[in-house]
Design an enzyme around this catalytic site. Structure first.
Site, mmCIF file in Angstrom:
data_model
loop_
_atom_site.group_PDB
_atom_site.id
_atom_site.type_symbol
_atom_site.label_atom_id
_atom_site.label_comp_id
_atom_site.label_asym_id
_atom_site.label_seq_id
_atom_site.Cartn_x
_atom_site.Cartn_y
_atom_site.Cartn_z
ATOM 1 N N GLU A 25 0.773 -1.181 -0.041
ATOM 2 C CA GLU A 25 0.039 0.052 -0.127
ATOM 3 C C GLU A 25 0.772 1.051 -0.077
ATOM 4 O OE1 GLU A 25 -4.205 -1.986 1.725
ATOM 5 O OE2 GLU A 25 -2.735 -0.664 3.098
ATOM 6 N N GLU A 43 -5.684 -8.341 -1.594
ATOM 7 C CA GLU A 43 -6.252 -8.376 -0.453
ATOM 8 C C GLU A 43 -7.828 -8.086 -0.393
ATOM 9 O OE1 GLU A 43 -4.804 -5.960 3.001
ATOM 10 O OE2 GLU A 43 -2.760 -6.349 2.251
HETATM 11 C C1 BG6 Z 1 -4.634 -3.363 4.572
HETATM 12 C C2 BG6 Z 1 -3.240 -3.829 5.148
HETATM 13 O O1 BG6 Z 1 -4.865 -2.050 4.463
HETATM 14 O O2 BG6 Z 1 -5.722 -3.895 5.159
HETATM 15 C C3 BG6 Z 1 -3.183 -4.926 6.168
HETATM 16 O O3 BG6 Z 1 -2.405 -4.324 4.072
HETATM 17 C C4 BG6 Z 1 -4.441 -4.846 6.952
HETATM 18 O O4 BG6 Z 1 -1.993 -4.988 6.848
HETATM 19 C C5 BG6 Z 1 -5.650 -4.841 6.212
HETATM 20 O O5 BG6 Z 1 -4.343 -5.767 8.072
HETATM 21 C C6 BG6 Z 1 -7.024 -5.045 6.900
HETATM 22 O O6 BG6 Z 1 -7.112 -3.755 7.622
HETATM 23 P P1 BG6 Z 1 -7.106 -3.917 9.326
HETATM 24 O O7 BG6 Z 1 -6.947 -2.447 9.746
HETATM 25 O O8 BG6 Z 1 -8.559 -4.352 9.582
HETATM 26 O O9 BG6 Z 1 -6.342 -5.094 9.899
#
Ligand code: BG6
Length: 483
Positions: A175, A382
């Site tokens: 990111e 993701e």
């Molecule tokens: C992304 C990141 O922004 O979102 C991860 O790359 C992160 O590291 C994922 O865990 C989900 O976000 P969160 O804050 O719910 O863990």
């Protein structure tokens, strides 16, 4: 069947959220090791010294370090054909000059990649996922210092040579575009300002005292580093493929008022498009140069940077996608949360328990936008739903909400492929529960496998398959047909 036969199906993790063993096997601290836990998920202070009796989620996380074989076989049990994970820089070099490799750390990842090979999972490696070594973050202010590029490249060269033939997909920074936002200075760029490093405490919910100019300078250094990664990767093994990783916060104008449409376009360019444009097209787009001059941003660029960035563009475009939000010029209306930044509420969408708006159609929209703009292979690296799972009286975890979320997003991705998008892979976020990056909570769970661990660090780390485990296995087995 829209998905090609060799479509990559899997999941994604980050070292600091998953591995634990923060000081084992020769690992030195990274910035995440200094961020405290909080069951409320708020006001998670960072301080440059560790405090007795305080819970730091990254220290044990879910202890993948000591559950590696069990976890890899659980993932392979879902039929994964790929696995995205990050390599902890602080596990590979003990010294801040990155001169003395830590063989124990290298052996840990070597074992993972060998196992991945045996289990039929292609590794997709994030070289740096929010976990720069603490000493480099404090001494150099992370990527604000140009000299950090050389340190990072020592790390990159070592792992690329060591894992040659075992790893072919590389993502230089997780990111990278989060550096555009004040909070990204810490996470995405590893900047710890001198006053914070010296004594102060800092609450990640407050913005770090890092100027816009410094963030843009650090971002420039990350662009240079990314281009160097592309160059080196291709030299080391022509079969290597390097992608960007953009945290895609897809945005819609709140209304059809042309002012909202323009405001949305401006936001989208700054937050989403700018970094992808530099990395995929090889130069700073004119809109960002104009914006920089309007905002008095002046960065130092070496004369050779232009050529390097131009000649070493990415091979594929990877991004995270969780939610969308709305933009209005007036910024009126109800606000909602989101991945690092929030926005305005979209009346047509539901939100997750953490206030992130769930928008499967937005994934299809985003894939088409990216396909049209870059014409590169796309990878969704993701996607997932953070939810509070409960172990039922029958000892099982019934998570129909997660199945619905994944099913709806994969269905829209399939439609996008059917309509022409060249999507080569999908890795759901954290298929085994891990620590949340934004809140530090364990209770914000994404996995298809539950881990017995709570927000205060209690639990025996036992792994239990949730209902979504069997569902995802069927989905993969049918190459995305049985949803
Ligand atoms: C992304 C990141 O922004 O979102 C991860 O790359 C992160 O590291 C994922 O865990 C989900 O976000 P969160 O804050 O719910 O863990």
């Amino acid at each position: 069947m829209p998905f090609p036969k060799d479509f990559l199906w899997g999941g994604a993790f980050a070292s600091a959220q998953f591995e634990g063993a923060w000081d084992a096997g020769g690992k030195v601290p990274s910035i995440q090791d200094f961020v405290r836990g909080s069951s409320a998920g708020k006001d998670r202070a960072f301080s440059a010294r560790l405090h007795e009796g305080v819970y730091y989620p990254s220290h044990r996380a879910v202890d993948f370090y000591h559950h590696v074989d069990e976890d890899l076989s659980l993932l392979a049990g879902m039929g994964f054909t790929c696995l995205r994970l990050s390599i902890a820089w602080a596990r590979i070099f003990k010294d801040a000059k990155c001169l003395v490799p830590n063989e124990e750390g290298l052996a840990f990842y070597n074992h993972i990649f060998d196992e991945c090979g045996r289990l039929g999972m292609t590794p997709v490696v994030t070289i740096n996922h929010f976990d720069i070594p603490m000493e480099i973050a404090c001494k150099n202010q992370g990527f604000l210092s140009r000299s950090t590029i050389d340190l990072y490249m020592r790390f990159v060269k070592l792992i690329m040579e060591r894992y040659r033939g075992k790893v072919r997909h590389w993502l230089p920074f997780n990111e990278i575009n989060f550096g555009m936002m004040p909070m990204g200075a810490f996470k995405a760029q590893g900047i710890v300002p001198p006053e914070v490093a010296a004594s102060g405490e800092w609450h990640p919910s407050h913005n770090l005292p890092v100027s816009l100019n410094d963030r843009m300078q650090a971002l420039h250094h990350q662009f240079v580093a990314s281009a160097q990664v592309v160059k080196l990767a291709h030299e080391i093994d022509p079969g290597n493929r390097v992608g960007c990783m953009i945290g895609h916060i897809t945005q819609y104008p709140l209304t059809c008022d042309p002012c909202d449409v323009l405001a949305c376009q401006e936001n989208d360019r700054l937050i989403n498009k700018f970094c992808g444009d530099v990395l995929a097209r090889g130069s700073y787009p004119p809109y960002i140069r104009a914006w920089m001059s309007k905002n008095d941003v002046e960065i130092v660029e070496d004369p050779q940077d232009v050529q390097l960035i131009k000649e070493n563009t990415i091979d594929f475009y990877a991004f995270s996608y969780y939610m969308t939000n709305c933009i209005s010029e007036q910024f009126a209306g109800e606000r909602v949360d989101g991945n690092l930044i929030g926005g305005l509420k979209n009346p047509h969408l539901e939100t997750s328990e953490w206030g992130w708006q769930v928008d499967p159609c937005g994934l299809r929209f985003t894939l088409h936008e990216l396909q049209d703009r870059y014409g590169l292979p796309l990878m969704v690296v993701e996607n997932g739903l953070g939810a509070r799972d409960q172990v039922s009286a029958d000892g099982c975890i019934h998570d129909p909400y997660r199945i619905a979320y994944l099913r709806d997003h994969i269905r829209e991705m399939r439609r996008a492929v059917d309509e022409g998008a060249n999507v080569i892979g999908y890795t759901a976020w954290s298929p085994i529960d891990s620590v949340s990056a934004s809140t530090g909570q364990m209770s914000k769970r994404y996995g298809m496998v539950y881990v017995d661990r709570d927000d205060e660090g209690n639990g025996d780390m036992a792994r239990i398959k949730k209902d979504s485990y069997a569902w995802y296995r069927r989905c993969i087995e049918s190459n995305g047909e049985a949803l």
